[in-house]
Design an enzyme around this catalytic site. Structure first.
Site, PDB file in Angstrom:
ATOM      1  N   LYS A  52       0.847  -1.202   0.000  1.00  0.00           N
ATOM      2  CA  LYS A  52       0.000   0.000   0.000  1.00  0.00           C
ATOM      3  C   LYS A  52       0.880   1.249   0.000  1.00  0.00           C
ATOM      4  CE  LYS A  52      -3.730  -2.528   2.208  1.00  0.00           C
ATOM      5  NZ  LYS A  52      -4.380  -2.973   3.446  1.00  0.00           N
ATOM      6  N   GLN A  96      -4.250  -1.737   9.667  1.00  0.00           N
ATOM      7  CA  GLN A  96      -4.192  -3.052   9.030  1.00  0.00           C
ATOM      8  C   GLN A  96      -4.787  -4.110   9.951  1.00  0.00           C
ATOM      9  OE1 GLN A  96      -3.097  -3.746   5.823  1.00  0.00           O
ATOM     10  NE2 GLN A  96      -3.870  -5.803   6.231  1.00  0.00           N
ATOM     11  N   ASP A 119     -10.948   3.179   4.521  1.00  0.00           N
ATOM     12  CA  ASP A 119     -11.435   1.811   4.320  1.00  0.00           C
ATOM     13  C   ASP A 119     -12.963   1.785   4.235  1.00  0.00           C
ATOM     14  OD1 ASP A 119      -9.491  -0.147   4.020  1.00  0.00           O
ATOM     15  OD2 ASP A 119      -9.091  -0.305   6.179  1.00  0.00           O
TER      16      ASP A 119
END
Ligand code: NAD
Length: 297
Positions: A52, A96, A119
């Site tokens: 990422k 994460q 997200d």
């Protein structure tokens, strides 16, 4: 001829198109930034985070790397998230998952400022998505929507079947397909581990999205002739390769390809799209936070 939907190519075109929005932000003196927070020493999680960060660097998004000892108290993670929430140079925050067992993943999702929740997992953002007023569409289902669009497949009036009801893929996917909006308006069925006669349901699908995490569970016999098949699954299975495994989807590609009108491969289908849509959300976040009306792809 069955169309093999090339996720790498569609993801690249989204990254290319994001350059316009990134230029618009630069004209206002804004460089988008994404903070990744890792509280794990799992090699797979470490790899995801570093990918990422590389993706960010490639398109001109600043990547901020926060690592927390997985044995530390949960308060350390919350303090780090608080600092990022208050830092006006940070536009997106990604924690994460999974976090260690002594940390509540539900609480972590709530701790992130919803405006920085790229997200799209904060309850406020989930609610907005369901209400048809999404701020950030979750990356994987949004990527699937873009793949369907890129394949030139009309969702309006289509019978869509989603296999899987997780909070990160199945549920938001179904919510996107059912919305009265472009890329939606599908008659949507959600199947899951308690569904009776799954094959009877999947055979109805003009658009089939497989997100169950069960290797090759959907074969050609479960697919309607000409259907669009999107395989979200990424499963490691033992194989006689250098690494000792290979990645397969939830769809048995060879038999499914014989029936489908269009199909995504694994790897090279949904995976690259998830990564591209995180960049998309981060650029969108920067625009929202700085009042810059950016053109997004
Ligand atoms: P999950 O385990 O949280 O959810 C799986 C869902 O599938 C559950 O809702 C369950 O009810 C359903 N299910 C399980 N077995 C079933 C069966 N036999 N019949 C019908 N339904 C069944 O998984 P997830 O996080 O949603 O991920 C699903 C898959 O997608 C995994 O392989 C994961 O690795 C992959 N994934 C890929 C990406 C990507 O970027 N390509 C992103 C996220 C997840």
């Amino acid at each position: 001829m069955t169309e093999i939907i090339d996720g790498n190519a569609v993801a690249q075109s989204i990254r290319d198109d994001l350059a316009t929005a990134i230029d618009q932000l630069a004209e206002e003196g804004v460089q988008p930034s994404l903070a990744t927070v890792l509280m794990s020493d799992d090699p797979a999680s470490e790899t995801y985070v570093s990918m990422k960060q590389d993706d960010c660097a490639e398109v001109g998004i600043e990547a901020i790397d926060i690592e927390i000892d997985p044995d530390a108290d949960a308060s350390e993670l919350y303090d780090a998230i608080d600092d990022l929430n208050g830092d006006e140079n940070v536009n997106g925050i990604l924690v994460q998952m999974p976090v260690p067992d002594h940390v509540s993943d539900r609480e972590v999702l709530r701790a992130v400022d919803p405006v920085k929740d790229v997200d799209g997992f904060h309850p406020e953002n989930v609610g907005r998505l369901v209400a048809g007023n999404a701020r950030y569409k979750p990356c994987t289902p949004h990527g699937v929507q873009k793949l369907i669009e890129a394949a030139g497949v009309e969702t309006e009036g289509a019978d869509a079947v989603v296999v899987g009801r997780s909070d990160i893929v199945g549920k938001p996917m179904a919510n996107l397909l059912v919305q009265k909006a472009p890329g939606g308006n599908a008659t949507t069925t959600v199947c899951h581990s308690r569904t009776k006669d799954l094959a009877a349901k999947t055979r109805q699908a003009d658009i089939l999205v497989a997100a169950a995490g069960v290797p090759e569970m959907i074969d050609g016999g479960m697919i309607k002739e000409g259907a669009t098949v999107i395989d979200v699954g990424i499963n490691r299975v033992d194989a006689d390769t250098e690494k000792g495994y290979e990645l397969v989807g939830d769809v048995e590609f060879d038999s499914a390809k014989e029936k489908a009108g269009a199909i995504t491969p694994v790897p090279g289908g949904v995976g690259p799209m998830t990564r591209a849509m995180l960049l998309y959300n981060t650029v969108k976040a920067a625009g929202l936070q700085h009042g810059v009306d950016v053109d997004l792809p």
